[in-house]
Design an enzyme around this catalytic site. Structure first.
Site, PDB file in Angstrom:
ATOM      1  N   SER A  58     -28.300  19.716  -3.779  1.00 17.20           N
ATOM      2  CA  SER A  58     -29.495  19.124  -3.545  1.00 17.20           C
ATOM      3  C   SER A  58     -30.187  19.308  -2.187  1.00 17.20           C
ATOM      4  O   SER A  58     -31.210  19.207  -1.957  1.00 17.20           O
ATOM      5  CB  SER A  58     -29.322  17.664  -3.907  1.00 17.20           C
ATOM      6  OG  SER A  58     -29.222  17.344  -4.884  1.00 17.20           O
ATOM      7  N   LYS A  61     -33.698  20.809  -2.156  1.00 16.46           N
ATOM      8  CA  LYS A  61     -34.744  19.908  -2.340  1.00 16.46           C
ATOM      9  C   LYS A  61     -35.642  20.009  -1.198  1.00 16.46           C
ATOM     10  O   LYS A  61     -36.610  19.866  -1.012  1.00 16.46           O
ATOM     11  CB  LYS A  61     -34.284  18.548  -2.661  1.00 16.46           C
ATOM     12  CG  LYS A  61     -33.797  18.716  -4.125  1.00 16.46           C
ATOM     13  CD  LYS A  61     -33.026  17.344  -4.554  1.00 16.46           C
ATOM     14  CE  LYS A  61     -32.517  17.053  -5.939  1.00 16.46           C
ATOM     15  NZ  LYS A  61     -31.609  15.999  -6.162  1.00 16.46           N
ATOM     16  N   SER A 121     -32.806  11.548  -3.736  1.00 22.70           N
ATOM     17  CA  SER A 121     -32.199  12.903  -4.310  1.00 22.70           C
ATOM     18  C   SER A 121     -32.482  13.100  -5.962  1.00 22.70           C
ATOM     19  O   SER A 121     -31.872  13.747  -6.545  1.00 22.70           O
ATOM     20  CB  SER A 121     -30.744  12.989  -3.875  1.00 22.70           C
ATOM     21  OG  SER A 121     -30.425  14.348  -4.307  1.00 22.70           O
TER      22      SER A 121
END
Length: 398
Positions: A58, A61, A121
């Site tokens: 993640s 991101k 997330s």
């Protein structure tokens, strides 16, 4: 003809010997990859496999958010603009890893999607934002890779908007993640402050109809003074990772840890690493804002040179225990340093334009590079000025 690199070496005050500098303070981490940089001086305080290519999970991101921030700043994207969760996207992402719990057919504002990505997330939030901005996720990924090229993230590549495992297409390095974090903070400070430090965010409903509120996964938020971002990541392949930042007394650090084995390990290692960065190192002033450091040669300008000045207060990062005040700010000792630029610099030049760097080399440490800017505007030379410059250049070879 390609400009030559000019390097003007000089000392300020009395050169400090290596004995005057304490050794770099030790730190040990169980993380497979680690990196820390002081944003004020550019000093790298710690590095462990900084250029090792790894899956980001993640942490990818951060680039999705960076693309959105750039579009918001340019006016091409609005925070109150709404995008719709398509049935196909919902089917794929409503329960795949971390989720914001967006319903099929639900419209969500860009502001809420950003909170869903950063705080929760949400894999689903990333794809909805990507499709809303670019039409398809692959088209959005092209924007991500365009931005990473602009930032010089040459050891990274993105294949998805949320970092979901994709057989090695998506990879990053700790150094590149730190570059992305620093660019986010420098280029979009208001948006960074607005979105990255939320302790929690609520979206969606439980089966009983209650709001679903989730905590920010940032392991140092609320635990290290001044902590205000950025992003965690975890997959079986990547392990537990974190890219974080904190600011204390005007000094900002960026850190990256990756490849840890558990949630608790990530928390403990992240807190310890950031606390070490602030406690074991400190900034020492070199030059105050506006101080002329050197001059640079100018080509084709109304003046043959331009002053190089500090764009802000410049400082060097040194281990705790180094005595004295550095630089001309207090007339003290200073480490060896040099001004570097590609020149002669072609006119026109604008006051405040970044045209050179000050490279500071504290004994026993890696060099620290600080920006220098033009002191004043330099316009292009008139007709006769260009003729005279050509004559001087001709005779300089004789």
């Amino acid at each position: 003809m390609k400009p030559a690199q000019y390097a003007v070496a000089f000392l300020v005050g009395t050169s400090l010997t290596s004995q005057a500098f304490a050794a770099a303070p030790p730190f040990d981490t169980t993380a497979r990859v680690a990196f820390m940089q002081d944003m004020n001086s550019g000093a790298i305080l710690y590095q462990k496999q900084p250029d090792f290519r790894m899956p980001p999970a993640s942490l990818a991101k951060m680039m999705t958010v960076y693309v959105a921030f750039s579009l918001i700043k340019s006016g091409d994207l609005k925070l109150d603009q709404k995008f719709t969760m398509s049935p196909d996207t919902w089917k794929k992402w409503h329960s795949q890893g971390s989720t914001m719990f967006i319903g099929a057919g639900e419209q969500v504002s860009v502001a809420d999607l950003l909170s869903g990505i950063i705080t929760l997330s949400g894999n689903d939030a990333c794809v909805v934002l990507a499709e809303g901005i670019a039409g398809t996720e692959p088209a959005f990924v092209n924007l991500m890779n365009q931005q990473r090229q602009k930032l010089g993230m040459n050891n990274s590549n993105f294949g998805t908007s949320n970092g979901w495992p994709d057989n090695g297409v998506t990879y990053v390095t700790a150094r590149d993640l730190a570059t992305l974090a620093e660019a986010t903070i420098r280029n979009y400070p208001d948006l960074y402050k607005q979105f990255y430090s939320k302790p929690n965010f609520a979206w969606g409903k439980t089966m009983a109809g209650s709001n679903i509120s989730q905590e920010n996964r940032d392991p140092i938020l609320g635990k290290v003074p001044g902590a205000d971002g950025l992003k965690t990541g975890h997959t079986d392949e990547a392990g537990y990772g974190f890219t974080g930042s904190a600011e204390q007394n005007g000094r900002r650090l960026v850190m990256v840890l990756a490849g840890m084995g558990s949630w608790d390990e990530r928390v403990n290692q992240s807190i310890g690493f950031m606390n070490w960065g602030f406690s074991a190192w400190r900034l020492k002033p070199l030059f105050s804002k506006g101080k002329r450091i050197e001059t640079a040669e100018v080509q084709g300008g109304s003046s043959s040179s331009v002053g190089l000045v500090a764009p802000n207060d410049l400082a060097v990062t040194v281990p705790l225990g180094v005595g004295g005040i550095l630089g001309q700010k207090a007339g003290g000792d200073a480490p060896p340093m040099k001004v570097v630029y590609d020149g002669p610099i072609k006119a026109p030049i604008k006051a405040g334009q970044h045209i050179a760097d000050l490279v500071v080399s504290p004994p026993g440490q890696d060099a620290q590079t600080l920006p220098l800017v033009a002191e004043s505007d330099v316009g292009e030379a008139g007709f006769f000025g260009r003729i005279w410059a050509s004559i001087k250049a001709l005779f300089s070879w004789i």
